[in-house]
Design a protein around this motif. Structure first.
Motif, PDB file in Angstrom:
ATOM      1  N   THR A  13       1.304  -3.892  -6.721  1.00  0.00           N
ATOM      2  CA  THR A  13       1.412  -3.586  -8.150  1.00  0.00           C
ATOM      3  C   THR A  13       2.049  -2.214  -8.354  1.00  0.00           C
ATOM      4  N   THR A  14       1.630  -1.253  -7.539  1.00  0.00           N
ATOM      5  CA  THR A  14       2.213   0.088  -7.640  1.00  0.00           C
ATOM      6  C   THR A  14       3.714   0.040  -7.351  1.00  0.00           C
ATOM      7  N   VAL A  73      -7.182  -7.887   0.197  1.00  0.00           N
ATOM      8  CA  VAL A  73      -6.707  -8.272  -1.142  1.00  0.00           C
ATOM      9  C   VAL A  73      -6.626  -7.056  -2.053  1.00  0.00           C
ATOM     10  N   SER A  74      -7.645  -6.224  -2.035  1.00  0.00           N
ATOM     11  CA  SER A  74      -7.634  -5.047  -2.926  1.00  0.00           C
ATOM     12  C   SER A  74      -6.481  -4.121  -2.556  1.00  0.00           C
ATOM     13  N   LEU A 116       5.692  -2.514  -7.732  1.00  0.00           N
ATOM     14  CA  LEU A 116       6.323  -3.201  -8.858  1.00  0.00           C
ATOM     15  C   LEU A 116       6.506  -2.245 -10.033  1.00  0.00           C
ATOM     16  N   ILE A 117       5.462  -1.476 -10.327  1.00  0.00           N
ATOM     17  CA  ILE A 117       5.544  -0.520 -11.437  1.00  0.00           C
ATOM     18  C   ILE A 117       6.635   0.517 -11.159  1.00  0.00           C
ATOM     19  N   PHE A 128     -11.493  -9.484   1.286  1.00  0.00           N
ATOM     20  CA  PHE A 128     -11.642  -8.709   0.056  1.00  0.00           C
ATOM     21  C   PHE A 128     -10.949  -7.356   0.170  1.00  0.00           C
ATOM     22  N   PHE A 129     -11.138  -6.715   1.332  1.00  0.00           N
ATOM     23  CA  PHE A 129     -10.526  -5.397   1.497  1.00  0.00           C
ATOM     24  C   PHE A 129      -9.003  -5.513   1.498  1.00  0.00           C
ATOM     25  N   ILE A 171      -3.147  -5.770  -3.673  1.00  0.00           N
ATOM     26  CA  ILE A 171      -2.942  -5.714  -5.124  1.00  0.00           C
ATOM     27  C   ILE A 171      -2.522  -4.301  -5.526  1.00  0.00           C
ATOM     28  N   ILE A 172      -3.243  -3.309  -5.035  1.00  0.00           N
ATOM     29  CA  ILE A 172      -2.920  -1.919  -5.389  1.00  0.00           C
ATOM     30  C   ILE A 172      -1.496  -1.594  -4.932  1.00  0.00           C
ATOM     31  N   PHE A 199       4.513 -10.195 -10.817  1.00  0.00           N
ATOM     32  CA  PHE A 199       3.050 -10.147 -10.721  1.00  0.00           C
ATOM     33  C   PHE A 199       2.510 -11.517 -10.307  1.00  0.00           C
ATOM     34  N   ALA A 253     -11.676  -7.089  -6.383  1.00  0.00           N
ATOM     35  CA  ALA A 253     -11.554  -7.346  -4.939  1.00  0.00           C
ATOM     36  C   ALA A 253     -12.282  -6.283  -4.121  1.00  0.00           C
ATOM     37  N   ALA A 271      -7.746  -5.442  -8.644  1.00  0.00           N
ATOM     38  CA  ALA A 271      -8.028  -4.692  -7.421  1.00  0.00           C
ATOM     39  C   ALA A 271      -9.481  -4.221  -7.400  1.00  0.00           C
ATOM     40  N   PHE A 328     -15.452  -6.628  -1.673  1.00  0.00           N
ATOM     41  CA  PHE A 328     -15.505  -6.123  -0.300  1.00  0.00           C
ATOM     42  C   PHE A 328     -16.805  -5.368  -0.036  1.00  0.00           C
TER      43      PHE A 328
END
Lengths: 325, 360
Positions: free
Chosen positions: A304-305, A296-297, A307-308, A293-294, A300-301, A272, B59, B56, B63
């Protein structure tokens, strides 16, 4: 509380797929020790009453002397604190029948009082010492107690003191040090702690059955170095290459250890942290805030998914290997 | 011990107590055992999922705002509704650990967007909050996943709680949300066996509901400590909540007395009196008995993580209480020393009684 033969999840699963009656479910919770019974309550009340009682009495004494402090003679001021320390240690050493946990609580109390003693000494004699001297002296004074006790709470206090000493030393005794360097030092210190607590090299392992202490040390270490590397990426500070090398070495060692000893915390925490570093590195060159921003989101999703997914597969494999043993 | 062997042993025991009427679905149980070992057997994975979802969400919200979506209220509302629907529907269809991070992100983002959109269009705050509560209930009933249910409970309780300060409702009426959460938490925890036996739907939801109400109550207590820091005045329900919490504590004390098999009426009365004496000084500060209630509840029903959180909360609240007291150090020392002495005396007599029992 006694360790139950079945756990809560087993009861939940069986009751979900059967016509097990509520009354018998409750009886199983009681008999398996999941719900605290007589022995569990006795143990809890014993520690709760003495822990809270001692804490209140000590705090009351400290406040009383704080109120009268200015008018007390220096001998009484020092003597009081020293007497309290001596009483705690005497009880620990001389009372053979005393429960191990109560001895540890008294040792931890004495360790905190050592700090109070140094503070009082500094206040009376106006030594003009830096705050770092007090914390260093305190840390060294309780080192042996910490090593011999194996009590996780005392180790935690010791860890806090080491961190405070290091931060204050860097702030007060060194010339301008970048935040990235301080964080790298903190990483080193807390990684060492995590290693010490996990290892049995001292001959008497810390009685940390739940792993909370090594987990805390690992979290502190990983957070420090992650912030250091991210700062290095953003500011391009001079200490960046060293912190990056430390991160690579530390993370590799942590992953190896986590895989070898099946510690899911290390295998979740470190990747993480890598995700956060990667995202910082990826977005740094861009100037488009909307896109960043888009992106990054999504990153992360997605990461992280992923990784899980890997952690769940690993956890399943460990369970299968355990059932085959 | 192998897990399957453990469960087979349990099934045999249940068969012996339930008799011939006991039946279970072997295939479903085997599948469930396999799935549970994959998924949330470990709290680390739950926290990772929550942390990923939270970052997320930040973020994604960033956005939407940087892209100027806040300038178009209808677009925000529609985006919010679509996000919530996707989160609930997706969680229901793909009830899997992997989807949870996505689901939480969409869910929370949806609420934020819809809420800000409706607020900007001049909708009544009460309508927004009540809508949030209804959608949260839908989230609990439809989604089925642990994290989605947990977040839905937090959203429901948070929205319920917010109705009162938003409408400047102070005094005892403002205690209703906390009283509801307190009652729900106690009822859920004490009736775990009934809920588990009530069918697989409620059985699956139990853990997330219990955890959600625990965190909601704890958050409410933290709010009580720090409400002034956020610019809110006293809500005025501290004493009423204290009474309710003290009743909860006495109910748990009754269970402790039963567990310890204390039969002497004198001892029982002394225990109740001692409990009331210890709770009296903090009657105006409901957060301390609140934390004590959480601790006793967690210990009684064996929730180890909640025990840790309760101890941390109790320590913090006690320190804050004494820090905020506007009394001289002398009075504070008395207020600490004498209750401490009383506790040590109780410990001494309690240990003597234990040794006497052991000799018998």
């Amino acid at each position: 509380m006694n360790e139950p033969s079945v756990d809560r999840e087993d009861i939940h699963l069986v009751s979900r797929h059967s016509n097990w009656t509520a009354q018998n479910i409750q009886a199983t919770f009681e008999h398996s020790g999941i719900y605290t019974g007589k022995a569990g309550w006795r143990k809890f009340l014993n520690f709760f009453l003495i822990g809270l009682g001692l804490a209140f009495v000590l705090a009351g004494i400290i406040f009383f002397f704080a109120f009268n402090w200015a008018s007390l003679h220096k001998v009484i001021k020092l003597g009081l604190v020293e007497t309290l320390i001596a009483v705690c240690i005497a009880v620990v050493v001389l009372n053979k029948r005393l429960d191990e946990k109560i001895k540890n609580i008294l040792l931890a109390t004495a360790s905190i009082l050592v700090g109070a003693l140094f503070a009082v000494f500094g206040q009376i004699y106006q030594t003009g010492a830096d705050a770092y001297d007090l914390f260093l002296g305190w840390t060294l004074a309780i080192l042996i107690w910490t090593l011999v006790s194996g009590f996780p709470v005392l180790w935690f206090i010791f860890m806090l003191l080491c961190n405070a000493t290091l931060c204050l030393y860097i702030e007060q005794r060194t010339s301008h040090v970048e935040a990235i360097e301080m964080l790298s030092w903190l990483f080193g210190l807390n990684a060492l702690f995590a290693l010490l607590v996990e290892a049995v090299a001292l001959g008497r392992p810390v009685q940390d059955k739940t792993g909370w202490l090594s987990g805390l040390a690992a979290i502190a270490a990983v957070c420090s170095i992650t912030i250091a590397v991210c700062l290095g990426i953003i500011d391009r500070s001079p200490g960046f290459s060293i912190s990056l090398l430390l991160a690579i070495a530390g993370f590799a060692a942590g992953i190896w250890y986590g895989l070898r000893h099946r510690k899911l915390l290390y295998l979740a925490l470190i990747p993480f942290a890598v995700i956060i570093i990667l995202i910082t590195a990826i977005v740094r060159p861009f100037n488009d805030p909307v896109g960043i921003f888009f992106l990054v989101s999504l990153l992360i999703i997605g990461l992280t998914t992923l990784l899980i997914m890997q952690l769940v597969k690993l956890n399943k494999r460990w369970h299968e290997e355990r059932t085959e043993d | 011990m192998k897990r399957e062997q453990k469960i087979n042993g349990l099934l045999q025991q249940i068969g012996a107590t339930e008799g011939d009427g006991f039946a279970y679905d072997k295939e479903q149980l085997q599948r469930a055992i396999g799935q549970s070992e994959n998924a949330y057997a470990n709290i680390v994975i739950k926290i990772l999922s929550g942390a990923g979802g939270f970052l997320a969400t930040l973020a994604l919200l960033g956005f939407f705002f940087v892209a100027g979506l806040y300038k178009t209220e209808p677009a925000m509302i529609i985006s919010g509704i679509i996000s919530i629907a996707l989160a609930i529907g997706g969680s229901r269809i793909a009830n899997h650990t992997f989807f949870d991070t996505v689901a939480i992100t969409l869910y929370i983002t949806g609420f934020v967007l819809a809420g800000i959109g409706m607020g900007s269009m001049g909708s009544d705050s009460n309508v927004i909050l009540i809508l949030f509560m209804i959608v949260s209930i839908a989230g609990v009933l439809i989604s089925g996943g642990f994290m989605m249910t947990f977040v839905s409970v937090l959203l429901f309780n948070g929205s319920f709680f917010a109705i009162f300060p938003v409408n400047h409702l102070y005094g005892y009426i403002a205690a209703v949300p906390m009283l509801f959460v307190l009652a729900a938490l106690y009822w859920l925890t004490a009736n775990e066996h009934r809920i588990l036996a009530a069918g697989s739907f409620w059985n699956k939801l139990y853990q997330s509901l219990q955890s959600g109400f625990f965190i909601s109550f704890l958050a409410g207590l933290i709010w009580m400590v720090h409400q002034y820091d956020f610019g809110f005045g006293p809500m005025g329900y501290g004493r009423l909540l204290s009474v309710a919490i003290d009743i909860g504590i006495l109910l748990l004390v009754a269970q402790i007395i039963k567990s310890l098999q204390i039969v002497s009426k004198v001892t029982i009365v002394a225990i109740y009196l001692l409990t009331i004496v210890l709770l009296l000084p903090v009657f105006n500060f409901a957060y301390i008995p609140g934390a004590l209630f959480l601790l006793l509840l967690s210990v009684r029903y064996g929730y180890k993580v909640e025990i840790g959180l309760s101890i941390a909360a109790l320590a913090y609240f006690i320190i804050k209480y004494y820090y905020d007291l506007r009394l001289s150090l002398l009075y504070k020392s008395g207020l600490l020393f004498f209750p401490g002495l009383l506790l040590l005396l109780v410990w001494y007599f309690y240990n003597r009684q234990l040794k006497r029992d052991e000799k018998i």
